[in-house]
Structures are given as C-alpha cells and as structure tokens.
Design a protein around this motif. Structure first.
Motif, PDB file in Angstrom:
ATOM      1  N   GLY A  65      32.079 -23.553   1.151  1.00 37.50           N
ATOM      2  CA  GLY A  65      32.953 -22.166   2.067  1.00 37.50           C
ATOM      3  C   GLY A  65      34.473 -23.245   2.890  1.00 37.50           C
ATOM      4  O   GLY A  65      34.016 -24.602   1.847  1.00 37.50           O
ATOM      5  N   PRO A  66      35.490 -22.331   3.005  1.00 35.67           N
ATOM      6  CA  PRO A  66      36.007 -23.406   3.663  1.00 35.67           C
ATOM      7  C   PRO A  66      35.830 -23.993   4.517  1.00 35.67           C
ATOM      8  O   PRO A  66      34.357 -24.579   5.144  1.00 35.67           O
ATOM      9  N   SER A  67      36.788 -25.538   4.682  1.00 30.76           N
ATOM     10  CA  SER A  67      36.798 -27.064   4.946  1.00 30.76           C
ATOM     11  C   SER A  67      37.614 -27.002   5.801  1.00 30.76           C
ATOM     12  O   SER A  67      38.822 -27.338   5.654  1.00 30.76           O
ATOM     13  N   ALA A  68      37.859 -27.248   7.167  1.00 35.08           N
ATOM     14  CA  ALA A  68      38.613 -27.663   8.250  1.00 35.08           C
ATOM     15  C   ALA A  68      39.437 -28.985   8.104  1.00 35.08           C
ATOM     16  O   ALA A  68      40.571 -29.322   8.325  1.00 35.08           O
ATOM     17  N   VAL A  69      38.399 -30.251   7.387  1.00 34.88           N
ATOM     18  CA  VAL A  69      38.977 -31.512   7.169  1.00 34.88           C
ATOM     19  C   VAL A  69      40.083 -30.881   6.338  1.00 34.88           C
ATOM     20  O   VAL A  69      41.063 -31.520   5.940  1.00 34.88           O
ATOM     21  N   LEU A  70      39.363 -30.380   5.209  1.00 32.89           N
ATOM     22  CA  LEU A  70      40.359 -30.288   3.824  1.00 32.89           C
ATOM     23  C   LEU A  70      41.480 -29.612   3.937  1.00 32.89           C
ATOM     24  O   LEU A  70      42.481 -29.599   2.762  1.00 32.89           O
ATOM     25  N   THR A  71      41.532 -28.370   4.392  1.00 33.39           N
ATOM     26  CA  THR A  71      42.679 -27.474   4.717  1.00 33.39           C
ATOM     27  C   THR A  71      43.723 -27.967   5.733  1.00 33.39           C
ATOM     28  O   THR A  71      44.576 -28.106   4.915  1.00 33.39           O
ATOM     29  N   ALA A  72      43.391 -28.534   6.729  1.00 33.54           N
ATOM     30  CA  ALA A  72      44.149 -29.878   7.378  1.00 33.54           C
ATOM     31  C   ALA A  72      44.738 -31.157   6.233  1.00 33.54           C
ATOM     32  O   ALA A  72      46.186 -31.097   6.549  1.00 33.54           O
ATOM     33  N   LEU A  73      43.379 -31.697   5.915  1.00 35.10           N
ATOM     34  CA  LEU A  73      44.392 -32.758   4.881  1.00 35.10           C
ATOM     35  C   LEU A  73      45.370 -32.402   3.871  1.00 35.10           C
ATOM     36  O   LEU A  73      46.804 -32.557   3.495  1.00 35.10           O
ATOM     37  N   ALA A  74      45.032 -30.544   2.965  1.00 36.06           N
ATOM     38  CA  ALA A  74      45.969 -30.550   1.933  1.00 36.06           C
ATOM     39  C   ALA A  74      47.239 -30.016   2.803  1.00 36.06           C
ATOM     40  O   ALA A  74      48.302 -30.163   2.236  1.00 36.06           O
ATOM     41  N   CYS A 115      47.581 -29.663  13.155  1.00 41.16           N
ATOM     42  CA  CYS A 115      46.805 -28.569  12.265  1.00 41.16           C
ATOM     43  C   CYS A 115      46.319 -27.243  13.258  1.00 41.16           C
ATOM     44  O   CYS A 115      45.149 -27.649  13.701  1.00 41.16           O
ATOM     45  N   ARG A 116      47.100 -26.484  13.553  1.00 33.31           N
ATOM     46  CA  ARG A 116      46.551 -25.544  14.887  1.00 33.31           C
ATOM     47  C   ARG A 116      46.204 -23.868  13.834  1.00 33.31           C
ATOM     48  O   ARG A 116      46.514 -23.515  13.765  1.00 33.31           O
ATOM     49  N   GLU A 117      44.470 -23.702  14.848  1.00 29.15           N
ATOM     50  CA  GLU A 117      44.628 -21.809  14.285  1.00 29.15           C
ATOM     51  C   GLU A 117      44.467 -21.916  12.279  1.00 29.15           C
ATOM     52  O   GLU A 117      45.224 -20.751  12.355  1.00 29.15           O
ATOM     53  N   LEU A 118      44.319 -23.204  12.075  1.00 30.54           N
ATOM     54  CA  LEU A 118      43.723 -22.896  10.230  1.00 30.54           C
ATOM     55  C   LEU A 118      43.624 -21.378   9.384  1.00 30.54           C
ATOM     56  O   LEU A 118      41.928 -21.033  10.929  1.00 30.54           O
ATOM     57  N   THR A 119      44.287 -20.945   8.858  1.00 31.19           N
ATOM     58  CA  THR A 119      43.798 -19.526   8.188  1.00 31.19           C
ATOM     59  C   THR A 119      43.759 -18.458   9.230  1.00 31.19           C
ATOM     60  O   THR A 119      43.989 -17.221   8.572  1.00 31.19           O
TER      61      THR A 119
END
Length: 293
Positions: free
Chosen positions: A127-136, A201-205
C-alpha cells in the motif's frame, strides 16, 4: 531449504497468517481491492487506532466481521503472545496502522519478528508509503536513499544524530511533527549547511498537499510561517568531497610513470592533464620545466 532458514508468506498447515496491510495516507480511494478483501475476510484486525480503522472501513464500504484489537506502541509487546496464538490456531490476523505501511516508524516490526521466529507465515498487502511518496515528489536523487524516521527530541541527542549524518551521501528521508519541525530544520541547517537542498512534504495525497523545495535555509523560513498536518522531510546527501589537485612533485611523478611505461612525454602530459582536470601547461611545467634546488 537449509537448516536454520525459515520461510514465510503462505498460510501454514492450520491456515493462519499475519498480514501487514498498507492503508491510505489520506484519500480512501487510494485503497486497493486487496486491502478491502483483507479487512473483510480477516479473523482478527490489530489496529493502531481502532476508531480510525472503523472510519476507514466505512469509507471503503467494508463490513468488519473480525475481532478488532488495539495495537499501538504502549500495548504492542503485551499483544504479541495472544496474536501469535491466534495465528498458530489458524486465524488470519491483519495488522494496520493509522496510515501507510505497518513497521515503518509505526508498530509492527516486533510482531513480524516474533511471528518469523515462531515459524508462522507473514505476508503483506502492499500500500501507500509516505517515505516513497515524499522521495518521488522531492525532486532529489532517488537512486540511493536512507530512511531515518523521527530524530531524537532532546536538543543534544538530535545534534549528535545529525552530526553523524552530515557526511551521508544518500538522500535522507525523515518524519517530523509540526511542533518540532522548526527546531529540526534549524538544527539541520547548522549540521548540514544552509545551502543543502531539501524538500518539505506536507499532507501527502490529501486536499492540502504541499511540497516546499529549496535549501535548508529556505525551509527554515517556510517553517516560521507556520505549518500544519503530517510532515515528511527529504534532504539531499552530502556532495562528494573535492580532492585537492596533485602538487608539482606529484604531477612530475605521474608523468614519469607513464614515460617509464613507454608513453611519449607529450602523450603522458596530455593524459595526466585530462585525468586530474588541470591544464596541459600546468602539468608540463610541473613535469618538464626545471625547478630550482
């Protein structure tokens, strides 16, 4: 499989398994069909926050029939024996945290380790990951990175942790709270330098997702305006140290080595100049022009 090596991932003879289920960072429609099916079919759901779990299930249109137990940091260790017993007796135990993947700065890894040590099956619903989302989203190099989680809260311990990371060449990903982000960014500016590239990165997605890119000095200024919500910080790794160019004596020795190997002096000077990034004249003067005693 060799002695001492245990595999996990498929249900055992009794049919039980531990399932780590990634949950949306913010938007319920990011949930996968597998997550819906796992929640609907679980025998037990261990949730970091049972109220959030029930709200997520309602958003997903999932009717929960499982026994729901709380599984947060303060009770994590005490819950493990009972959950392992349920798995050993054939139950499917689904572990969810408030958002993202269990075990990543959230409860979970102790249960995974205990299940693996007991030879019980462990699998994952990605599922989603804040780590990978922010990195991307950061725009920073992502070919090599490390996740550092939350830094220590105490000023001295945080400063020591950052000093150890000052030379880290990989892009670094951190979690931080809105209450400490200003102090953390100020400490990073001190440890890494004001010009180190970073992204906050704030409030991802979520509806008010925001990514602030710039230097650490820029991010310190941004934090002073006030920030809310879940924060993930991505910081560029340290640049490669710039080696000092060889001195005249070292240049002469490099040229002489090539000449001794059969190269002409002209070719040797050209090759060394290209290798060390100096002009041909500089290398020639060092290697050929006589120096006074």
């Amino acid at each position: 499989m060799s002695d001492g090596v245990k595999a996990s991932g498929v249900p055992g003879p009794a049919g039980g398994a531990l399932v780590l289920a990634g949950t949306p960072l913010g938007r319920p429609d990011d949930a996968s069909d597998r997550l819906r099916a796992s929640l609907a079919g679980a025998d037990v759901i261990a949730a970091e926050d049972t109220r959030r779990l029930r709200r997520l299930a309602a958003d997903l249109g999932v009717a929960l029939t499982a026994a729901v137990v709380s599984y947060y940091e303060a009770v994590e260790q005490a819950r493990i024996p009972g959950l392992l017993e349920r798995i050993a007796n054939g139950a499917t135990v689904v572990l969810v945290t408030d958002a993202g993947m269990p075990s990543v700065s959230d409860p979970g890894y102790r249960l995974v380790a205990a299940a693996a040590a007991a030879g019980l099956p462990v699998t994952c619903v990605p599922g989603p990951s804040a780590v990978l989302t922010a990195l991307a989203l950061s725009g920073l190099p992502s070919d090599r990175f490390c996740f550092e989680g939350f830094l220590p809260r105490k000023t001295g311990e945080r400063a020591r942790a950052l000093a150890e990371l000052a030379g880290e060449r990989r892009t670094m990903v951190f979690f931080e709270s809105v209450h400490r982000i200003g102090d953390t960014l100020t400490a990073m500016r001190q440890a890494f330098g004001a010009d180190r590239p970073a992204a906050l990165c704030r409030e991802l997605t979520k509806t008010y997702e925001q990514v602030v890119r710039g230097t650490l000095a820029d991010l310190v200024a941004a934090a002073e305006t006030g920030l809310r919500g879940e924060l993930t910080l991505v910081v560029a790794g340290a640049s490669a140290p710039v080696a000092a160019p060889p001195d005249a004596e070292e240049l002469a020795a490099l040229v002489q080595d090539l000449v001794a190997a059969g190269r002409t002096r002209r070719d040797a000077v050209d090759e060394i100049a290209a290798r060390v990034g100096l002009s041909r004249r500089t290398v020639y003067n060092a290697a050929v022009v006589p120096r006074p005693d």
